[in-house]
Design an enzyme around this catalytic site. Structure first.
Site, PDB file in Angstrom:
ATOM      1  N   HIS A  11       0.932   3.090  -4.209  1.00 20.45           N
ATOM      2  CA  HIS A  11       0.788   1.673  -4.534  1.00 20.45           C
ATOM      3  C   HIS A  11      -0.655   1.220  -4.456  1.00 20.45           C
ATOM      4  O   HIS A  11      -1.144   0.494  -5.315  1.00 20.45           O
ATOM      5  CB  HIS A  11       1.654   0.825  -3.588  1.00 20.45           C
ATOM      6  CG  HIS A  11       1.671  -0.614  -3.956  1.00 20.45           C
ATOM      7  ND1 HIS A  11       0.683  -1.485  -3.570  1.00 20.45           N
ATOM      8  CD2 HIS A  11       2.543  -1.332  -4.699  1.00 20.45           C
ATOM      9  CE1 HIS A  11       0.952  -2.693  -4.055  1.00 20.45           C
ATOM     10  NE2 HIS A  11       2.086  -2.618  -4.748  1.00 20.45           N
ATOM     11  N   GLU A  47      -9.293   1.847  -5.744  1.00 20.41           N
ATOM     12  CA  GLU A  47      -9.709   2.869  -6.708  1.00 20.41           C
ATOM     13  C   GLU A  47      -9.538   4.240  -6.077  1.00 20.41           C
ATOM     14  O   GLU A  47      -9.628   4.357  -4.864  1.00 20.41           O
ATOM     15  CB  GLU A  47     -11.171   2.646  -7.110  1.00 20.41           C
ATOM     16  CG  GLU A  47     -11.387   1.420  -7.972  1.00 20.41           C
ATOM     17  CD  GLU A  47     -10.739   1.522  -9.346  1.00 20.41           C
ATOM     18  OE1 GLU A  47     -10.669   2.649  -9.893  1.00 20.41           O
ATOM     19  OE2 GLU A  47     -10.301   0.493  -9.865  1.00 20.41           O
ATOM     20  N   ALA A  67      11.400   5.152  -3.431  1.00 19.34           N
ATOM     21  CA  ALA A  67      12.538   4.658  -4.201  1.00 19.34           C
ATOM     22  C   ALA A  67      12.140   4.300  -5.632  1.00 19.34           C
ATOM     23  O   ALA A  67      10.996   3.932  -5.899  1.00 19.34           O
ATOM     24  CB  ALA A  67      13.131   3.432  -3.508  1.00 19.34           C
TER      25      ALA A  67
END
Length: 137
Positions: A20, A56, A82
């Site tokens: 993420h 980054e 998930a």
């Protein structure tokens, strides 16, 4: 290489391991360690880390790096537990956008499923629970 029999790397294939992304540097640095550990485990020549957002390298930067290193096909592996919105929508969209500049060069890409409920996850959970209990077994 590991006793878990890693996949042989298809010729001219790059791998992007994407998480993420975080505002916490230590979280982002962990992905660098994961990518390097997988490269060593698998023997794949082209393994790049990427963050979906907040940090980054981006998926686009990692994709470009794979192509610079000789990849003609780039596999994007979501390092997620998930299959939520990021896996269904965001990562495929970001991957397609990252691939667009290389379409004329014949570079293709694919997105794998996330970690999910893989049988080996139970062993990982057992290990972490033992650590939490202070059990050295």
């Amino acid at each position: 290489m590991s006793e878990l029999n890693p996949l042989p790397c298809p010729a001219a294939t790059g791998l992007i391991i994407v998480d993420h992304g975080s505002r916490r540097a230590e979280s982002n640095e962990l992905l660098l360690e994961v990518a390097e550990a997988y490269r060593q485990h698998s023997g794949w020549a082209i393994v790049e880390p990427a963050h979906m957002e907040l940090a980054e390298p981006s998926i686009a930067a990692a994709f470009a790096r794979c192509v610079e290193r000789g990849a003609k096909h780039v596999v994007i592996f979501p390092y997620f537990l998930a299959p939520g919105r990021h896996w269904h929508q965001d990562i495929p969209q970001l991957a397609a956008e990252a691939a667009e500049p290389f379409a004329g060069e014949g570079v293709t890409h694919s997105v794998t499923p996330p970690l999910g409920l893989h049988p080996l996850m139970m062993r990982v959970m057992d290990d972490r629970i033992r650590e939490g209990l202070g059990d050295g077994r």
